[in-house]
Structure formats: C-alpha cells, structure tokens
Design a protein around this motif. Structure first.
Motif, PDB file in Angstrom:
ATOM      1  N   ASP A  87      -0.210  -0.320   8.918  1.00  0.00           N
ATOM      2  CA  ASP A  87      -0.197   0.323  10.184  1.00  0.00           C
ATOM      3  C   ASP A  87      -0.781  -0.512  11.243  1.00  0.00           C
ATOM      4  O   ASP A  87      -0.770  -1.553  11.026  1.00  0.00           O
ATOM      5  N   ASP A  88      -1.275   0.192  12.405  1.00  0.00           N
ATOM      6  CA  ASP A  88      -1.882  -0.492  13.505  1.00  0.00           C
ATOM      7  C   ASP A  88      -2.925  -1.178  13.054  1.00  0.00           C
ATOM      8  O   ASP A  88      -3.228  -2.481  13.587  1.00  0.00           O
ATOM      9  N   VAL A  89      -3.920  -0.673  12.374  1.00  0.00           N
ATOM     10  CA  VAL A  89      -5.107  -1.442  11.787  1.00  0.00           C
ATOM     11  C   VAL A  89      -4.666  -2.579  10.798  1.00  0.00           C
ATOM     12  O   VAL A  89      -5.092  -3.747  11.043  1.00  0.00           O
ATOM     13  N   GLY A  90      -3.923  -2.386  10.027  1.00  0.00           N
ATOM     14  CA  GLY A  90      -3.569  -3.396   8.998  1.00  0.00           C
ATOM     15  C   GLY A  90      -2.840  -4.713   9.834  1.00  0.00           C
ATOM     16  O   GLY A  90      -2.927  -5.983   9.491  1.00  0.00           O
ATOM     17  N   GLU A  91      -1.933  -4.155  10.608  1.00  0.00           N
ATOM     18  CA  GLU A  91      -1.255  -5.191  11.354  1.00  0.00           C
ATOM     19  C   GLU A  91      -2.299  -6.100  12.172  1.00  0.00           C
ATOM     20  O   GLU A  91      -2.212  -7.157  12.262  1.00  0.00           O
ATOM     21  N   ALA A  92      -3.278  -5.348  12.803  1.00  0.00           N
ATOM     22  CA  ALA A  92      -4.224  -6.175  13.380  1.00  0.00           C
ATOM     23  C   ALA A  92      -4.987  -7.273  12.867  1.00  0.00           C
ATOM     24  O   ALA A  92      -5.397  -8.309  13.266  1.00  0.00           O
ATOM     25  N   ILE A  93      -5.333  -6.630  11.433  1.00  0.00           N
ATOM     26  CA  ILE A  93      -5.895  -7.549  10.734  1.00  0.00           C
ATOM     27  C   ILE A  93      -5.438  -8.666  10.279  1.00  0.00           C
ATOM     28  O   ILE A  93      -5.971  -9.775  10.000  1.00  0.00           O
ATOM     29  N   LEU A  94      -4.175  -8.396   9.734  1.00  0.00           N
ATOM     30  CA  LEU A  94      -3.263  -9.437   9.462  1.00  0.00           C
ATOM     31  C   LEU A  94      -3.270 -10.557  10.424  1.00  0.00           C
ATOM     32  O   LEU A  94      -2.990 -11.936  10.098  1.00  0.00           O
ATOM     33  N   GLY A 105     -18.273  -1.309   0.356  1.00  0.00           N
ATOM     34  CA  GLY A 105     -18.437   0.127   0.528  1.00  0.00           C
ATOM     35  C   GLY A 105     -17.456   0.968  -0.012  1.00  0.00           C
ATOM     36  O   GLY A 105     -16.758   0.376  -0.959  1.00  0.00           O
ATOM     37  N   GLY A 106     -16.658   1.855   0.780  1.00  0.00           N
ATOM     38  CA  GLY A 106     -15.761   2.637   0.253  1.00  0.00           C
ATOM     39  C   GLY A 106     -14.394   2.658   1.267  1.00  0.00           C
ATOM     40  O   GLY A 106     -13.434   3.236   0.869  1.00  0.00           O
ATOM     41  N   MET A 107     -14.626   1.793   2.343  1.00  0.00           N
ATOM     42  CA  MET A 107     -13.351   1.817   3.397  1.00  0.00           C
ATOM     43  C   MET A 107     -12.181   0.846   2.819  1.00  0.00           C
ATOM     44  O   MET A 107     -12.466  -0.441   2.760  1.00  0.00           O
ATOM     45  N   ASN A 108     -11.008   1.464   2.677  1.00  0.00           N
ATOM     46  CA  ASN A 108      -9.931   0.485   2.673  1.00  0.00           C
ATOM     47  C   ASN A 108      -9.147   0.025   3.896  1.00  0.00           C
ATOM     48  O   ASN A 108      -9.992   0.245   5.033  1.00  0.00           O
ATOM     49  N   VAL A 109      -8.233  -0.652   3.991  1.00  0.00           N
ATOM     50  CA  VAL A 109      -7.709  -1.309   5.291  1.00  0.00           C
ATOM     51  C   VAL A 109      -6.420  -0.453   5.619  1.00  0.00           C
ATOM     52  O   VAL A 109      -5.449  -0.581   5.272  1.00  0.00           O
ATOM     53  N   SER A 110      -6.939   0.730   6.618  1.00  0.00           N
ATOM     54  CA  SER A 110      -5.795   1.389   7.294  1.00  0.00           C
ATOM     55  C   SER A 110      -6.231   2.179   8.384  1.00  0.00           C
ATOM     56  O   SER A 110      -7.539   2.343   8.322  1.00  0.00           O
ATOM     57  N   ASN A 111      -5.769   2.901   9.169  1.00  0.00           N
ATOM     58  CA  ASN A 111      -6.306   3.690  10.261  1.00  0.00           C
ATOM     59  C   ASN A 111      -6.837   4.801   9.631  1.00  0.00           C
ATOM     60  O   ASN A 111      -7.644   5.569  10.404  1.00  0.00           O
TER      61      ASN A 111
END
Length: 462
Positions: A141-148, A224-230
């Motif tokens: 998504d927008d977060v995953g794309e930005a991190i990639l 922690g517990g956060m995955n990579v997505s919005n």
C-alpha cells in the motif's frame, strides 16, 4: 467378483484405513505428550469428520517436527550475568539457556503509529552498512511502497538490504514479486519464510514466522507488534489505524535480535551472516532479555516464563492482547492470582477481526470476570498491541498473543524489560487504553453461552 462385492471390499478397506490413521494420530499425540484438552479436541473432530480431521492434523497438528526440512533449533549463547536484581522470570529463562538481561544505552517506547513510522524511516536513512527486516505482513500500500522505495535507494548507496517476509502473512506480495524488481536490481535480497509452493516439504502451513525485527547497522533495533502496512503505521495519523506498540533499542540486546534474524534468514536463504557492529555496544540502565519462541526452540520457554511471571507476581498482572484464548494452566494461574488479592486486568478489543475468535474467547473472559478479574474491552477500531506487566519489576513486550497459536505454533519473539522507567511508561500507556475501554463483558443469551462453551473444544486449534 461382482461390482457390488468390489464396492463392499473397497468400502471396508477405506473404513479400516480411516480407523488405522486415527489410531496412528492418537499414538502420535500420546508420544508427543499433547495436553488432554488438545487430544480431546482432535479426537472429537475425528469422530465428527474422520478423514478430513486426519488430513488437517497432518497439516495443522504438528509443530516441533523432526525431519531434514525442519528449521534447526537456535543455539542461544549465555552471556556473563550482569543483571543482579533477583527476578524469577529472568532466572527461569536463564536456566533454559536464554541470554541474561543485557545493558542497553537506549530504550524508547513507540506507542504512536506516526512516531514509529518516523523512527523506522530515520533509522533506514541513517543506515551506513546494513538493514535487515523480518516481518509477518508486508502490504504493497502507500506505506509499503514508500518503505520499498527507501530500501531501494539505500541499496543503490551500497547498504546491504535483506528482507524476510512470511509467505502466508505477506501472500499478496508472494504472488506479485515483480514489486521487488527494482529493489533486487539495486542489490538487495528478498526471501519468503516457508514459501508456499517452493520446497513444499518445508512449508508447514500452521507454523508461521510472526516475528517483527528491524535491524539497522547491527546497532539499532526496532521491534514489537507492528507489521508493514498503513493499518499499523504511516506518515499521517489515521482513525482507521490499529492501536499497536513498538520500541527502539540500542545496546547489547541488538546482538540477540540479530541471532534470531540470522537463524531465520539462514533457514530461508541458506546464507550465513555475521554480526558486525561498527563499535562495541554501549552500556546503559535499560535491562532487556530477548526471548525467541516457536518450533525452533526445544522447549516452550516463553510459555513457562509467562506462567512463572503470573505465579510469582505479588502486586499485579496487567495483560494487553488482541487474541485471548488461554489454556487451562494460564486461566487457572490468573484466577489464583486474583484470589491471592492481586490486581489482575485484561485489556482486549471489544471485537476482533475474526468471528470464531470472538466466540471462542468469550467463555474464558467470562470465567475470569466471575473470579473478579477486571475485563476491559477497548473501544477503538482494533487493538493489536501485546504487552504484560508483572508487578513493578518486569514487562513483556513483543509479537506474542495469549493464545495457543502464539505460545505453541508461531515463530515469535518477546522482550522482557526490567527497568523501572520503561515499566512506568508501559503502565501509563495501559492506563490510556483503560480510559478508552468499556468495563465488563456484555450479557449474552443462553444459546450464545452454549456456543461459547462448545468453542472451548476447538480453542486449542485456533
């Protein structure tokens, strides 16, 4: 022989085969010392749908497998003991070979999704040597794309990038790996943990890598517990985002997280990597003990530490978890803690994303409430954070839920914190959750109560 006779012989052969498989499965459960509740659940399932149940047991019922495709147990290296305070959890973990609590110069609790995202990007942009990422869910998504894009840029700058994703949790990217074309072209490596179609004998559908480990230059870790997505974090605040928890570490614990990542990475890629920080870890007053859990551990170390923490508590046990389906031992331990006069609180979502979980957890939560345990139902969109406070002496953070899947099936990692400053911060964060929660379980009809109680039979398999 007539056609009818042939059909009769075939019928009885299939019946015999089905009964033989049930006997073999039962023998396997006894050999593996399964709990009575687990055995009863599987046997009932096999009575209702024998052939289907046997097949599902082969897929979902096995966890600590012993064959050449299995991920080998991690060798945990003990370190010289520096943590001098007496703590039963620490000592139980140490007896199993888990490294002693390390001294860390920095521990930052990230209880805000925007700040967690900013810390991730800041660490990635400042990385000079390497970035290692292990995560269960990675969405494009927008977060995953930005991190990639950020990882691709760092790879072009010569930074070593390794991205390890669970093939089931990140199934969308598993089937659209063209998304990694630019990243791989820049020199990065991307691997999927237990790929669904590649090496099928290594793919155990029920054993997933639920760990979230982000390592930068072998010196800084975000966990922690956060995955990579919005859904978990992002550049802007969002009312639709999950309530979750991360933390940033600098110090001796970094090497322990690296060991876990390196073990998982080797299993997925057959590449050995070495720990190579630019400078020795600085010591501080943040004491952390890193605990891996899952099929690559010989014993259920984390589960025993959890029970030890509950029974050893003298003041309180506060639990935050999105999925609460405990076994009888944990349920009994919490009830006894309340009878001893401890402050026992359970903070969990009002509704989870899974209808079966909502039904299955109900009877456990009502049982605790009947004993006087405070059950707080979080009113926000989704509570995904996992944390437990034991008195004022220790806190457990990480990726672990209080359910059968997290404690016995998934590859997980927990961090026990023994520093008073952080424990106070965790307490304050939990206080905020309590203020945004409804107290007590809602009344239900008799049919619902019967259904919740029946679901306890299937609970060990959820």
């Amino acid at each position: 022989m007539t056609l009818d006779a042939t059909n009769i012989v075939l019928y009885y052969a299939l019946v015999f085969l089905g009964q033989l498989l049930i006997v073999l499965v039962f023998t396997h459960m006894i050999y593996k010392k399964r709990t009575p509740a687990g055995i009863a659940a599987w046997l009932l399932f096999m009575v209702l749908v024998p052939y289907v149940a046997v097949l599902l047991y082969m897929v979902f019922g096995l966890r600590k497998r012993e064959n050449r495709y299995k991920k080998k147990p991690m060798t945990l290296r003990k370190r010289v003991k520096r943590f001098r305070e007496k703590n039963p959890i620490h000592d139980v973990l140490r007896s199993y070979g888990v490294a002693d609590a390390t001294e860390n110069i920095r521990f930052e609790l990230l209880d805000d999704s925007k700040r967690a995202y900013e810390r991730f990007l800041s660490c990635a942009r400042n990385a000079k040597k390497s970035i290692y990422v292990s995560v269960y869910i990675f969405k494009y998504d927008d977060v995953g794309e930005a991190i990639l894009k950020e990882l691709t840029q760092k790879a072009k700058e010569g930074v070593e990038i390794k991205l390890l994703l669970d093939s089931l949790g990140s199934i969308e990217l598993y089937f659209t790996q063209r998304r990694f074309k630019a990243l791989k072209k820049a020199g990065a490596r991307v691997e999927f943990f237990m790929p669904i179609f590649k090496m099928p004998f290594r793919n155990y559908v029920n054993l997933r890598n639920h760990r979230k480990i982000y390592i930068f230059d072998d010196e800084t870790v975000i966990g922690g517990g956060m995955n990579v997505s919005n859904e978990y974090f992002g550049a802007n605040a969002s009312e639709k985002r999950f309530e979750d928890l991360m933390f940033l570490v600098e110090g001796g614990a970094t090497e322990l997280y690296f060991e876990i990542f390196a073990s998982d990475w080797f299993y997925a890629s057959e590449e050995k990597i070495s720990f190579a920080p630019s400078s020795p870890a600085k010591r501080g007053d943040a004491y952390l003990q890193v605990v891996p859990s899952g099929p690559d551990m010989d014993k259920d170390v984390l589960y025993e530490a959890l029970l030890c923490g509950i029974y050893g508590a003298t003041k309180r046990v506060w639990i935050v978890t999105p999925y609460f389906i405990p076994d009888d031992s944990i349920t009994q331990a919490l009830c006894i803690a309340k009878r001893k006069g401890l402050d026992v609180k359970l903070i969990t979502p009002k509704e989870t994303k899974h209808a079966t979980v909502n039904i299955a957890r109900g009877s456990y939560m009502r049982e605790l409430e009947e004993e006087g345990v405070e059950v707080a139902l979080y009113d926000g969109l989704t509570l995904h954070a996992k944390a437990i406070l034991f008195d004022d002496t220790s806190a457990m953070l990480g990726s672990v839920n209080v359910d059968n899947r997290s404690l016995f099936l998934n590859y997980e990692v927990a961090t026990f914190v023994y520093s008073s400053k952080t424990i106070l911060e965790v307490e304050s964060w939990m206080g905020g959750l309590l203020r945004n929660s409804s107290k007590g379980m809602p009344p239900i009809s008799k049919p619902r109560a019967i259904l919740e109680n029946l679901m306890r039979i299937a609970a060990p398999q959820l």
